[in-house]
Design an enzyme around this catalytic site. Structure first.
Site, PDB file in Angstrom:
ATOM      1  N   CYS A   1      -0.249 -17.654 -68.470  1.00 20.94           N
ATOM      2  CA  CYS A   1       0.541 -18.131 -67.327  1.00 20.94           C
ATOM      3  C   CYS A   1       1.851 -18.762 -67.757  1.00 20.94           C
ATOM      4  O   CYS A   1       2.893 -18.541 -67.129  1.00 20.94           O
ATOM      5  CB  CYS A   1      -0.276 -19.120 -66.508  1.00 20.94           C
TER       6      CYS A   1
ATOM      7  N   ASN B   1       3.116 -17.448 -58.231  1.00 19.47           N
ATOM      8  CA  ASN B   1       2.019 -17.426 -59.198  1.00 19.47           C
ATOM      9  C   ASN B   1       2.082 -16.124 -60.001  1.00 19.47           C
ATOM     10  O   ASN B   1       2.939 -15.272 -59.764  1.00 19.47           O
ATOM     11  CB  ASN B   1       0.680 -17.565 -58.466  1.00 19.47           C
TER      12      ASN B   1
ATOM     13  N   GLN C   1      -1.041 -11.649 -64.636  1.00 13.83           N
ATOM     14  CA  GLN C   1      -1.467 -11.886 -66.016  1.00 13.83           C
ATOM     15  C   GLN C   1      -2.863 -11.349 -66.301  1.00 13.83           C
ATOM     16  O   GLN C   1      -3.286 -11.312 -67.457  1.00 13.83           O
ATOM     17  CB  GLN C   1      -1.433 -13.381 -66.325  1.00 13.83           C
TER      18      GLN C   1
ATOM     19  N   HIS D   1      -2.270 -24.843 -65.892  1.00 17.09           N
ATOM     20  CA  HIS D   1      -1.677 -23.599 -65.393  1.00 17.09           C
ATOM     21  C   HIS D   1      -0.187 -23.802 -65.143  1.00 17.09           C
ATOM     22  O   HIS D   1       0.232 -24.849 -64.636  1.00 17.09           O
ATOM     23  CB  HIS D   1      -2.369 -23.187 -64.099  1.00 17.09           C
TER      24      HIS D   1
END
Length: 445
Positions: A70, A387, A64, A366
Site C-alpha cells: 500500500c 485506496n 495491490q 495502511h
C-alpha cells in the site's frame, strides 16, 4: 496480590447476563452475524456521503491485490496524478509497483545483513536481535523508503515491468526469502563472533546478495534497464513514443520531482514525542547509504491544515492510518460511527490517541492518498480517500473518511515543504531523535 475466579463469581456473572432483557436477542444477533455486522450503524452511510468541496481528478484506482504494497502504491499514485494532468495520460496509467517491489526486497535484504552484522555480538535472545529475526523483510514500508529506492533506481511505467504472480501474491516469495535471510544470519553472526575480517564479511555478503538477486528475478522478472514509453493521450488519442529510456531518465523527465521537497509529518501525541521535533527509528530503512526515515511531529490542527493546503494547491497527499478501525470496505466508510461496539456490548472502549499508541491498541498499518476534502466554514468535515484495493469497494475504489476518524486514527501525511511555514521548515531540518525499533511510529504501512 492475585485474584482467583471462583464458582460464586461465575454464578454472579451468569445471573447478571440472564437478568438483562436484551441478552438473548443480542446473543442470537452476534453469534449469527458476527460482531461487525451486528454493530453496523446504517445511518453512517448517509452521514458520510461521497461529495466534497475540493475534489482532485485522479483517474482509476489501483489494486495491490494480495500484497502489502500500500505504501508503494500510494506514493506512486501521488506521482502519477500529476503526470496524468501534465501529459494527458489515460485514467488507467500506472507506474510499475513491481519494479519498485523488486528493488525494495533486494535492498531490504542488504539492510537486514547490515543489521545482523551490527548486532552479531548481542545474545540471540536480546530484544533487538529477536525483533530483527522476527521478520527479516516484509512488504510494508514508509514514504522515505520509497524515496530512497527512486533516488537509486528510478521508476518505470507499469507497461515496462508489469505485475507477476509473486508481486500480486507475495506470501510465497516472502516465506522463502525470509528463510534464506535467517539462514544467512546464522553464517554472518558466526563469522563476526569468530573474528572474520571486514573483507571476508563483504565477500560472503556479496555472494548472499547475488543469490537474493537471482531468487527475486525468478519471482518478479529481471528488472528492466532500458525501455520505450508508448501511450495515447486521454483526450485526443494522440500516439506518443519515447525510446531508449532508463528508469532514472524516465523519472527525471516524466515525474520530475525533487524528493527532498517532501517531508513526512506525523501526529503522535504520546508523552515521549514533543511537537515541533523530528524523529527517526533505529534499524528502520531499506537502502544502506540511502535516505533516512525522518518524521516531524505536529499537533493535529497543524497536521490537517497542511493536508488541506496541499489539496487546495492541487496536489494529492500520501497518508498513513490504522485502516481496520471502524472502517467498512463495502461502503467505503472510515468513520467512528460506522460500528458501535461499545453499545452492542454495553461497555466502555474509549482510549485517547496517545493511550492507544502506548498500549498497542492502534498503529499505522495502511497507506492511502487524500484526493479531496469537504470544507464547511473552512473547516474539514470529511476527506476523500483513494485506496489501492481495486474498484469493487467503496465508490469505485474511493473511500470517505470522517474528520473525527482522521483525528483518532491518522498518523502520517507527506507534505511538500512549500506548504510549511519558515518555522516548520526549520523544525523539519533538525537532527532527529532516534526511537527504538519497535516504536509505533516505525510501523510499516
Amino acid at each position: 496480590m492475585s485474584f482467583e475466579i471462583t464458582a460464586n463469581d461465575l454464578q454472579d456473572f451468569a445471573q447478571d447476563y440472564d437478568n438483562r432483557r436484551d441478552s438473548a436477542i443480542l446473543e442470537n444477533a452476534v453469534t449469527t452475524n458476527g460482531v461487525r455486522a451486528a454493530s453496523f450503524n446504517w445511518h453512517s452511510i448517509a452521514d458520510d456521503s461521497p461529495v466534497f468541496s475540493i475534489d482532485l481528478s485522479t483517474g482509476d484506482v489501483t489494486d495491490q491485490k494480495q500484497s502489502g504494497r500500500c505504501w508503494m502504491f500510494a506514493a506512486l499514485n501521488t506521482m502519477r496524478h500529476e503526470m496524468q494532468q501534465k501529459f494527458n495520460l489515460p485514467d488507467n496509467f500506472e507506474l510499475s509497483q513491481s519494479y519498485a517491489f523488486f528493488w525494495d526486497k533486494f535492498e531490504k535484504s542488504n539492510w537486514f545483513y547490515e543489521n545482523v552484522i551490527k548486532t552479531a555480538k548481542l545474545d540471540i535472545d536480546d530484544r533487538k536481535v529477536a525483533w530483527l529475526m522476527e521478520t527479516p523483510q516484509q512488504d510494508g514500508g514508509q514514504w522515505d523508503m520509497l524515496c530512497a529506492l527512486i533516488e537509486k533506481y528510478g521508476v518505470v511505467p507499469k507497461t515496462a515491468m508489469p505485475e507477476s504472480y509473486n508481486s500480486s501474491r507475495s506470501n510465497e516469495i516472502n516465506a522463502v526469502l525470509n528463510n534464506q535471510l535467517r539462514h544467512d544470519a546464522v553464517i554472518l553472526r558466526n563469522m563476526v563472533n569468530d573474528g572474520a575480517s571486514e573483507d571476508d564479511l563483504n565477500g560472503i555478503r556479496k555472494q548472499m546478495l547475488n543469490n537474493v538477486f537471482r531468487m527475486l528475478s525468478y519471482a518478479f522478472g529481471k528488472p528492466v534497464t532500458t525501455f520505450d514509453f508508448e501511450y495515447r493521450t486521454k483526450k485526443d488519442k494522440e500516439f506518443h513514443r519515447d525510446s531508449n529510456l532508463t528508469p532514472q531518465s524516465f523519472f527525471k523527465k516524466y515525474v520530475g520531482w525533487n524528493l527532498d521537497d517532501y517531508i513526512s509529518i506525523i501526529q503522535a501525541p504520546t508523552a515521549d514525542k514533543e511537537y515541533g521535533k523530528t524523529y527517526t527509528i533505529d534499524m528502520l530503512g531499506n537502502v544502506v547509504g540511502g535516505r533516512q526515515v525522518k518524521h516531524l511531529n505536529l499537533s493535529m490542527k497543524d497536521f490537517k491544515q497542511l493536508a488541506i493546503n496541499q489539496l487546495k494547491g492541487g496536489e494529492s497527499v500520501w497518508f498513513g492510518s490504522d485502516v481496520v478501525k471502524y472502517s467498512n470496505t463495502k461502503h467505503g466508510l472510515m468513520a467512528l460511527n460506522t460500528y458501535d461496539y461499545a453499545k452492542l456490548f454495553d461497555t466502555d472502549l474509549d482510549m485517547t490517541k496517545a493511550e492507544a499508541l502506548d498500549y498497542g491498541e492502534s498503529m499505522m498499518d495502511h497507506a492511502m492518498v487524500l484526493t479531496g476534502v469537504d470544507l464547511v466554514d473552512d473547516q474539514p468535515t470529511k476527506w476523500k480517500v483513494e485506496n489501492s484495493w481495486g474498484p469493487k469497494v467503496g465508490t469505485k475504489g474511493y473511500f470517505v473518511m470522517n474528520d473525527a476518524w482522521m483525528d483518532k486514527y491518522c498518523y502520517q501525511v507527506v507534505i511538500n515543504k512549500k506548504y510549511l511555514s519558515d518555522d516548520l521548515q526549520k523544525a523539519a531540518a533538525q537532527k532527529p531523535v532516534v526511537l527504538k525499533p519497535w516504536d509505533p511510529m516505525g510501523t510499516l504501512a
